[in-house]
Design a protein around this motif. Structure first.
Motif, short mmCIF file in Angstrom:
data_model
loop_
_atom_site.label_atom_id
_atom_site.label_comp_id
_atom_site.label_asym_id
_atom_site.label_seq_id
_atom_site.Cartn_x
_atom_site.Cartn_y
_atom_site.Cartn_z
N ALA A 1 0.82 -1.21 0.00
CA ALA A 1 0.00 0.00 0.00
C ALA A 1 0.86 1.26 0.00
N VAL A 2 1.94 1.24 0.77
CA VAL A 2 2.85 2.38 0.80
C VAL A 2 3.49 2.57 -0.57
N LEU A 3 3.95 1.49 -1.16
CA LEU A 3 4.58 1.54 -2.47
C LEU A 3 3.62 2.10 -3.52
N ALA A 4 2.35 1.75 -3.41
CA ALA A 4 1.34 2.24 -4.34
C ALA A 4 0.85 3.65 -4.00
N GLY A 5 1.22 4.15 -2.82
CA GLY A 5 0.74 5.46 -2.39
C GLY A 5 -0.75 5.46 -2.10
N ASP A 6 -1.28 4.31 -1.72
CA ASP A 6 -2.72 4.13 -1.48
C ASP A 6 -3.07 4.49 -0.03
N VAL A 7 -3.45 5.74 0.17
CA VAL A 7 -3.73 6.28 1.50
C VAL A 7 -4.82 5.48 2.20
N ARG A 8 -5.89 5.20 1.49
CA ARG A 8 -7.01 4.47 2.08
C ARG A 8 -6.59 3.08 2.54
N CYS A 9 -5.81 2.40 1.73
CA CYS A 9 -5.36 1.05 2.09
C CYS A 9 -4.36 1.10 3.25
N VAL A 10 -3.46 2.08 3.25
CA VAL A 10 -2.51 2.23 4.36
C VAL A 10 -3.28 2.41 5.66
N LYS A 11 -4.28 3.26 5.62
CA LYS A 11 -5.10 3.52 6.81
C LYS A 11 -5.80 2.23 7.28
N ALA A 12 -6.34 1.48 6.34
CA ALA A 12 -7.05 0.24 6.68
C ALA A 12 -6.10 -0.81 7.26
N VAL A 13 -4.94 -0.98 6.64
CA VAL A 13 -4.00 -2.00 7.10
C VAL A 13 -3.45 -1.63 8.48
N LEU A 14 -3.16 -0.36 8.70
CA LEU A 14 -2.72 0.08 10.02
C LEU A 14 -3.83 -0.15 11.05
N GLY A 15 -5.06 0.13 10.65
CA GLY A 15 -6.21 -0.08 11.53
C GLY A 15 -6.42 -1.54 11.88
N ASN A 16 -5.95 -2.42 11.01
CA ASN A 16 -6.07 -3.87 11.27
C ASN A 16 -4.90 -4.43 12.07
N GLY A 17 -3.97 -3.56 12.45
CA GLY A 17 -2.90 -4.01 13.32
C GLY A 17 -1.52 -4.12 12.72
N ALA A 18 -1.33 -3.68 11.47
CA ALA A 18 0.02 -3.73 10.88
C ALA A 18 0.94 -2.79 11.65
N SER A 19 2.17 -3.19 11.80
CA SER A 19 3.16 -2.36 12.50
C SER A 19 3.85 -1.42 11.53
N SER B 1 8.64 8.21 2.36
CA SER B 1 9.40 9.46 2.32
C SER B 1 10.09 9.65 0.96
N VAL B 2 10.73 8.62 0.47
CA VAL B 2 11.40 8.70 -0.84
C VAL B 2 10.40 9.07 -1.91
N GLN B 3 9.20 8.53 -1.81
CA GLN B 3 8.17 8.79 -2.82
C GLN B 3 7.48 10.15 -2.62
N GLY B 4 7.71 10.77 -1.47
CA GLY B 4 7.08 12.07 -1.21
C GLY B 4 5.61 11.98 -0.89
N GLU B 5 5.19 10.84 -0.39
CA GLU B 5 3.78 10.62 -0.05
C GLU B 5 3.49 11.21 1.33
N ALA B 6 3.23 12.52 1.39
CA ALA B 6 3.08 13.22 2.67
C ALA B 6 1.94 12.66 3.51
N GLU B 7 0.83 12.33 2.91
CA GLU B 7 -0.30 11.79 3.68
C GLU B 7 0.02 10.40 4.23
N VAL B 8 0.70 9.58 3.45
CA VAL B 8 1.11 8.26 3.92
C VAL B 8 2.14 8.41 5.05
N VAL C 1 8.50 16.72 4.24
CA VAL C 1 9.45 17.28 5.21
C VAL C 1 8.67 17.89 6.37
N ARG C 2 7.66 18.66 6.04
CA ARG C 2 6.85 19.31 7.08
C ARG C 2 6.19 18.28 8.00
N GLU C 3 5.68 17.20 7.42
CA GLU C 3 5.05 16.15 8.24
C GLU C 3 6.06 15.53 9.20
#
Length: 147
Positions: A16-34, A50-57, A94-96
């Motif tokens: 999900a991080v690699l794809a920049g999929d904010v919704r999926c990152v949120k769901a997987v973290l919510g399911n207990g991913a570390s 960070s390398v990808q510049g995905e500020a929301e992720v 950077v700001r995040e």
């Protein structure tokens, strides 16, 4: 949670991080991913985002418990998250990281490499460099207040 399930969630988080999929990152973290899990090479999800510049992720991973100054160790993906975003001029990320406590003066390679500001300046990312300079100044006044 069983180890097998934890590994599966961690792999899904990385995808999900690699794809920049904010919704999926949120769901997987919510399911207990570390958010601190490392892949087989030692790369962290936060470094990859960070390398990808995905500020929301980046924000989601930090809110989920990722450590902003943890150095990634993967081949070709080693360094701190702040150095990674500075290198590529991803100012919002950077700001995040700074908002979540990343040290603007922390050098990568366990303190022997370049600082985030050096990365930004060498990459000609003037806006990113200015944000890092301001953070460095702000941090210095917090540590040593001017009377």
């Amino acid at each position: 949670m069983k180890q097998r399930q934890r590994k599966k969630l961690s792999r899904r988080l990385f995808q999900a991080v690699l794809a920049g999929d904010v919704r999926c990152v949120k769901a997987v973290l919510g399911n207990g991913a570390s958010p601190g899990w490392r892949d087989g090479d030692g790369t962290t999800p936060l470094y990859l985002a960070s390398v990808q510049g995905e500020a929301e992720v980046v924000r989601l991973l930090l809110a989920g418990g990722a450590r902003p100054d943890e150095e990634s160790g993967g081949a070709g993906a080693e360094g701190t998250p702040l150095c990674a975003v500075a290198c590529w001029g991803h100012t919002e990320a950077v700001r995040e990281l700074l908002a979540h406590g990343a040290d603007p003066e922390l050098r990568e390679d366990r303190g022997t490499g370049w600082s985030p500001l050096e990365w930004a300046e060498r990459g000609a990312h003037s806006e990113t460099a200015e944000v890092l300079r301001a953070a460095k100044t702000h941090r210095a006044t917090e540590v040593h207040p001017v009377p």
